[in-house]
Scaffold this motif. Structure first.
Motif, mmCIF file in Angstrom:
data_model
loop_
_atom_site.group_PDB
_atom_site.id
_atom_site.type_symbol
_atom_site.label_atom_id
_atom_site.label_comp_id
_atom_site.label_asym_id
_atom_site.label_seq_id
_atom_site.Cartn_x
_atom_site.Cartn_y
_atom_site.Cartn_z
ATOM 1 N N LYS A 48 0.855 -1.182 0.000
ATOM 2 C CA LYS A 48 0.000 0.000 0.000
ATOM 3 C C LYS A 48 0.885 1.223 0.000
ATOM 4 O O LYS A 48 2.103 1.127 0.139
ATOM 5 N N SER A 49 0.285 2.369 -0.120
ATOM 6 C CA SER A 49 1.073 3.594 -0.222
ATOM 7 C C SER A 49 1.511 4.138 1.132
ATOM 8 O O SER A 49 2.338 5.038 1.191
ATOM 9 N N GLY A 73 9.741 9.839 -4.234
ATOM 10 C CA GLY A 73 8.435 10.077 -4.838
ATOM 11 C C GLY A 73 7.674 11.173 -4.122
ATOM 12 O O GLY A 73 8.179 11.811 -3.200
ATOM 13 N N GLN A 95 3.216 8.530 3.878
ATOM 14 C CA GLN A 95 2.242 8.122 2.870
ATOM 15 C C GLN A 95 2.644 8.724 1.533
ATOM 16 O O GLN A 95 2.861 9.931 1.419
ATOM 17 N N TYR A 96 2.733 7.843 0.530
ATOM 18 C CA TYR A 96 3.081 8.247 -0.829
ATOM 19 C C TYR A 96 1.825 8.336 -1.683
ATOM 20 O O TYR A 96 0.779 7.804 -1.331
ATOM 21 N N ALA A 97 1.979 8.956 -2.848
ATOM 22 C CA ALA A 97 0.868 9.072 -3.784
ATOM 23 C C ALA A 97 0.579 7.735 -4.462
ATOM 24 O O ALA A 97 -0.573 7.425 -4.754
ATOM 25 N N THR A 98 1.612 6.918 -4.700
ATOM 26 C CA THR A 98 1.420 5.630 -5.376
ATOM 27 C C THR A 98 2.120 4.509 -4.624
ATOM 28 O O THR A 98 3.057 4.747 -3.856
ATOM 29 N N ILE A 99 1.686 3.300 -4.890
ATOM 30 C CA ILE A 99 2.294 2.114 -4.274
ATOM 31 C C ILE A 99 3.709 1.905 -4.785
ATOM 32 O O ILE A 99 4.593 1.476 -4.033
ATOM 33 N N GLU A 100 3.948 2.221 -6.049
ATOM 34 C CA GLU A 100 5.278 2.029 -6.638
ATOM 35 C C GLU A 100 6.324 2.888 -5.926
ATOM 36 O O GLU A 100 7.450 2.436 -5.670
ATOM 37 N N GLU A 101 5.952 4.112 -5.586
ATOM 38 C CA GLU A 101 6.873 4.988 -4.859
ATOM 39 C C GLU A 101 7.143 4.443 -3.457
ATOM 40 O O GLU A 101 8.281 4.490 -2.974
ATOM 41 N N THR A 103 7.046 1.279 -2.552
ATOM 42 C CA THR A 103 7.895 0.095 -2.703
ATOM 43 C C THR A 103 9.346 0.508 -2.938
ATOM 44 O O THR A 103 10.266 -0.066 -2.343
ATOM 45 N N TYR A 123 5.487 -1.791 4.950
ATOM 46 C CA TYR A 123 4.127 -1.349 4.678
ATOM 47 C C TYR A 123 3.372 -1.247 5.992
ATOM 48 O O TYR A 123 3.510 -2.093 6.874
#
Length: 140
Positions: A48-49, A73, A95-101, A103, A123
């Motif tokens: 998750k982000s 990110g 907390q990031y905007a996307t899950i990829e960031e 990770t 996470y």
């Protein structure tokens, strides 16, 4: 002669009792783990982000956390948790905007030094919904 035999018997008894004590202490617990502990141990955390950051220096601020984690990110929110006296509890959330960031951040920052301390990044786990029994316990 009888004294030697008694001393030898005492030594054997002490050795066998310490061996039993060793077996007791080194073996698994006789009691099964509680259902809560089992459920928590089996819980797999989905990517998750939101990230949980532990091992923070007591002097690390939310701004410093934001500064370091924004390298990976777009950070929506970064917060170091504090107690009633205003001191850091030693952990925080990012907390990031996307899950990829998120990770990418875990891969880069987990086990690294921040303000002289080794931090651990994973996470964030979601808080379980309170059950009827928990609600009853909280009321009393």
């Amino acid at each position: 002669m009888a004294l030697r035999a008694a001393a030898a018997a005492a030594a054997v008894a002490a050795q066998s009792s310490s061996r039993g004590l060793w077996r007791l202490l080194s073996s698994r617990s006789a009691y099964p783990p509680s259902a809560t502990a089992t459920a928590f141990a089996r819980q797999t955390v989905e990517p998750k982000s939101s990230l949980f950051v532990s091992g923070l220096n007591k002097r690390t601020t939310s701004e410093r956390l934001l500064q370091e984690f924004s390298k990976f990110g777009a950070v929506v929110r970064a917060r170091v948790m504090i107690d009633r006296t205003g001191s850091s509890k030693g952990y925080g959330f990012v907390q990031y905007a996307t899950i990829e960031e998120a990770t990418k951040s875990i891969e880069s920052m987990n086990g690294k030094f921040l303000d002289g301390w080794v931090i651990f990044v994973e996470y964030a786990k979601s808080v379980p919904e309170p059950t009827q029994q928990t609600r009853r316990h909280l009321r009393h």
